[in-house]
Design an enzyme around this catalytic site. Structure first.
Site: not given
Length: 905
Positions: A338, A642, A646
């Site tokens: 990410d 996070d 995800d």
């Protein structure tokens, strides 16, 4: 009642974000006055409760029994039965304990997906404010149905997916769904049908958090049909892959089991038919051979090696949740990361200021108010920069955020973008509180999505009034007639500012324009007419969430280690590409958006994932597809994230990695590893430790198997030559469980070898025993049988009694293992240096402990009773040590003549 098909059909047929409010009300047969009680009752029957369904689960007993379904466990159980049959109840108990401990660890770590789904379900709102029968009322969020009119405000968690038709200054934090760090400013106009999830600004999604403002919307989806519900369903369907080491150990265990049973049976038949031994004697000999060959302590050694890796990683901010993930990290070939907070600091920073006469670059990152202003690499004298001074004053006064220092850390209370502007003012030397006291605010026009700017009115204590305005350049430029150049105001050059804004935006930065207007003293109320024209443009700022310096270095380290880094983010493609190029993730501006991924077949995406390193505007399904395509290409994938969005890809990845500080519980529960500091650099440290763990496991395997092979060949040679066994099954078990395991355990503490991050990831498709390892096992096994069996035959030929000869043979095996432990500290490099001999203190402690055990084994009367040993003299010890030294030198010579460092590992 099965209501899912009807709900799904509605969802597929309707592009809610492309509709206006009237269309929504027509489709859902509702109105601004809300549903009637009868409608609510009917729809609750049709759609069910607004909650996520609980997944089916196995009973605890079935989960426990499943832990024993492993070939290596079968080998241990057989070993326990054999040792019990030989009358060694304590040894059998030790093996059973190893089996039970492994099963219990697996049992408690099972159910990761169940906890992840629970975490998602617990994020839903508990209460909702609705309009029903024309009256506003509070109800349980579980009672909401499509068509309900719901009111949300600051601090609320959105209770269902809503289509917004009325709002005031509404911004919602959607990071858990999209990964974007900046709250999304909502509006009510329809958006394009092909808009990605993060661009559907007229919708509010269940589970997201209202940061600022108020809004009213129509419920368009509840329960499993919401965006967060889709993720929960997706998460339940995702299967977790076995780790590379688990797959390889399963294959190895099957091969080893078959080989041992085949050799033991063949040996028994050979002795019975060819040597004409009694069948009962040959059965015991075959059992002794099996005991010698089975590496009873190997599972315990591997578990301990992984546990040591967990402790080492914890010291480097990587918390391991599943033990096998430790070794999997060492095999990682692709990291899908990410962007926000992992590669970047998640602290918005003004890095560029464009004014009429100069473009300034501002150093310093995050919210620390220290930095310099430079133009063409020359420090600016801020006293001569009138427009810069005014722009910084505007950034402080036209602002709702607060800058706070807690010990050595600087924090922002309020919107991150406003925080960046506040820090800009502080870097220019403005004392924030003093300026706010000198120029108190009289009035303001708050930021609203309709007009896309904020304005504040200030007067100093001498009556001088000024209006400061900040906002999107498209909203500010039409209101400006002038631009500030030094102390002068000149006509606005609109083309200049548009080109500057485009240049800043192309670097992945958000842009904001700041303007001002002088106001008479008596003017104490701010109206839209005051700022609709005649503003003086001060400048444009470029704001970005800057990359972490340590993450940039970590990306370089990954590339040197043969690990590809890919960015998968919900952010805009321009921002994502710019950050990726700054970090060295990619040298090409090529990227794929979620919409493009949506249009690709699996085979097309399979081809693209190898070459594309940036994926923007990615949904949970897109992230999952990317991970699966990489795994289909035989990559071992680590995935960071996070948010709830995800969780499915974190669960599917070989090493799911959640953020410990800003990560959601759903992300953490779906992950194998949690980063305590949310820092990408911690992943590279964990990979380094993972490679070290596998090296140490390989060293332990390469230590245990030759020693077991030497013992087994000693028994085999005795039967083949028709002599008495040089070691009894009980003595073999002593060597395996007491000495070999103790010595092998020392290898799990080996430090990281030089160059571990300069070699490519290991090939997980290869068998755990490489050709090099097979050669080393055979070579060392033959040396051991030559030393131990040769000395046994020598002693017997010189009239030594059988118990003494066996005592010498057992001690010879142990001393050979002690010398081989020193050889094994480096697989291919010589240990004939200070670090090689003395570099691992645990190895020295293990050697001392084993030799103490051997002295007790040889001289303690009770041990002599159990194991039929006898005291041996100094001359016998001299022969044993001489053979050990020759053995040690032979292995070191083999390294020098045949192998080059790191090639075979």
């Amino acid at each position: 009642m099965d209501t899912s098909s009807g709900r799904q059909a509605d969802r597929v047929e309707t592009q809610w974000h492309a509709c206006d409010s009237e269309q929504i009300h027509q489709i859902l047969e509702t109105s601004p006055q809300g549903l009637t009680s009868e409608q609510v009752s009917e729809r609750q029957q049709k759609y069910g409760a607004n909650r996520l369904p609980a997944p089916p689960r196995r009973s605890r007993l079935m989960r426990l029994l499943a832990q024993f379904n492993n070939v290596l466990i079968y080998v241990l159980i057989i070993a326990a039965l054999v040792t019990a049959a030989l009358g060694h109840q304590v040894d059998s108990g030790v093996i059973v304990a190893v089996v039970l401990i492994n099963a219990l660890v697996g049992f408690f770590q099972e159910g990761k997906a169940e906890k992840a789904i629970d975490a998602v379900r617990n994020m839903l709102s508990q209460q909702a404010v609705v309009t029903r029968n024309g009256h506003r009322q509070q109800v349980s969020a579980e009672e909401l149905v499509p068509g309900d009119i719901v009111f949300i405000q600051t601090g609320d968690r959105v209770p269902a997916d809503l289509h917004l038709h009325k709002l005031k200054e509404l911004s919602i934090d959607e990071a858990l769904l999209t990964g974007e760090s900046i709250p999304v400013i909502k509006q009510t106009e329809p958006v394009a049908a092909e808009a990605d999830l993060g661009d559907r600004t007229n919708l509010a999604f269940s589970g997201t958090l209202v940061r600022v403002g108020q809004g009213t919307g129509t419920v368009i989806a509840t329960g499993a049909d919401t965006e967060i519900g889709r993720i929960s369903t997706l998460l339940a369907e995702v299967t977790t892959l076995a780790t590379p080491l688990t797959r390889q150990l399963d294959s190895f265990a099957r091969w080893l089991t078959g080989s041992i049973l085949l050799i033991a049976t063949a040996t028994m038949m050979f002795g019975y038919w060819v040597r004409e031994y009694a069948l009962g004697d040959m059965f015991l000999a075959a059992v002794g051979l099996a005991v010698a060959a089975i590496p009873e302590g190997l599972p315990a050694i591997i578990t301990i090696a992984l546990a040591i890796g967990v402790q080492r990683m914890a010291k480097r901010h990587a918390i391991i949740r599943r033990l096998p993930a430790v070794e999997t990290l060492g095999s990682v070939s692709v990291i899908c990361s990410d962007k926000t907070g992992t590669l970047t600091r998640n602290e918005m920073t003004v890095t560029t200021v464009v004014m009429a006469r100069c473009n300034a670059d501002i150093s310093g990152v995050g919210y620390n108010p220290h930095g310099t202003f430079t133009c063409h690499h020359q420090d600016l004298n801020l006293h001569n920069q009138i427009e810069l001074q005014q722009l910084c004053r505007a950034s402080v006064l036209c602002n709702e955020a607060q800058l706070i220092q807690k010990e050595d850390e600087w924090l922002i209370e309020g919107d991150p973008t406003e925080g960046a502007l506040l820090v800009l003012g502080a870097k220019s030397g403005i004392i924030l509180r003093e300026l706010q006291q000198q120029m108190p605010r009289d009035d303001l026009i708050p930021f609203e999505s309709e007009h896309r700017f904020m304005a504040t009115l200030h007067h100093d204590h001498e009556g001088n009034g000024v209006v400061y305005v900040k906002g999107a350049i498209e909203a500010i430029l039409p209101r400006c007639h002038w631009q500030l150049e030094g102390e002068n105001t000149n006509p606005l050059d609109e083309a200049f500012w548009i080109s500057q804004q485009e240049q800043i935006a192309s670097q992945g930065k958000r842009t904001l324009a700041l303007a001002m207007r002088h106001i008479p003293d008596e003017h104490r109320t701010l109206h839209f007419d005051d700022i609709n024209s005649s503003l003086i443009l001060l400048g444009v700022v470029g704001i970005i969430d800057p990359p972490r310096d340590e993450a940039i270095e970590a990306v370089k380290k990954c590339h040197r280690a043969g690990i590809n880094v890919k960015m998968i983010t919900g952010d805009h493609v321009i921002t994502a590409t710019a950050i990726a190029m700054q970090m060295g993730i990619t040298q090409s501006p090529r990227a794929l958006t979620g919409h493009q991924i949506e249009l690709m077949t699996d085979s097309q995406l399979d081809d693209a994932v190898e070459d594309i390193d940036v994926f923007a505007r990615a949904s949970p399904e897109h992230k999952l597809r990317i991970v699966e395509c990489l795994q289909a290409r035989q990559h071992v994938v680590a995935m960071t994230g996070d948010g709830v969005n995800d969780a499915p890809s974190l669960k599917r990845a070989d090493v799911g990695t959640a953020m410990g500080v800003k990560g959601t519980e759903a992300a953490k529960e779906a992950s194998e590893m949690v980063l305590a500091d949310d820092n990408f650099a911690s992943i590279t440290y964990a990979i380094e430790e993972g490679r070290t763990v596998f090296d140490n496991i390989a060293k332990s395997i390469l230590f245990i198997l030759p020693t077991n092979g030497g013992e087994a060949l000693t028994v085999l040679a005795a039967i083949a030559l028709g002599t008495m066994l040089p070691v009894t099954p009980a003595q073999i078990l002593w060597v395996n469980m007491i000495t070999a395991v103790t010595l092998a355990l020392a290898l799990t503490f080996e430090p990281t070898e030089p160059g571990v991050m300069q070699r490519p990831p290991r090939n997980t498709r290869r068998a755990i025993l490489s050709p090099f390892m097979v050669w080393r096992i055979v070579f060392v096994s033959l040396l051991m049988v030559s030393g131990a069996f040769g000395l046994f035959l020598w002693e017997r030929s010189n009239g030594t009694d059988i118990d003494t000869a066996r005592t010498i043979a057992v001690n010879t095996l142990v001393v050979l293992e002690v010398f081989y432990l020193l050889n094994s500290r480096f697989l291919t490099r010589s240990v004939l240096n200070r670090d090689g001999i003395l570099g691992n203190h645990y190895a020295l402690y293990a050697i001392a402990l084993v030799m103490l055990f051997q002295l007790l084994f040889t001289y303690l009367p009770i041990m002599q009773l159990f194991f039929h040993t006898t005291p041996i003299n100094a001359m016998a010890w001299g022969k044993i040590l001489l053979i050990g030294l020759l053995f040690f030198l032979a292995v070191e010579l083999e390294k020098k003549l045949i192998h080059r460092p790191h090639v075979d590992q």
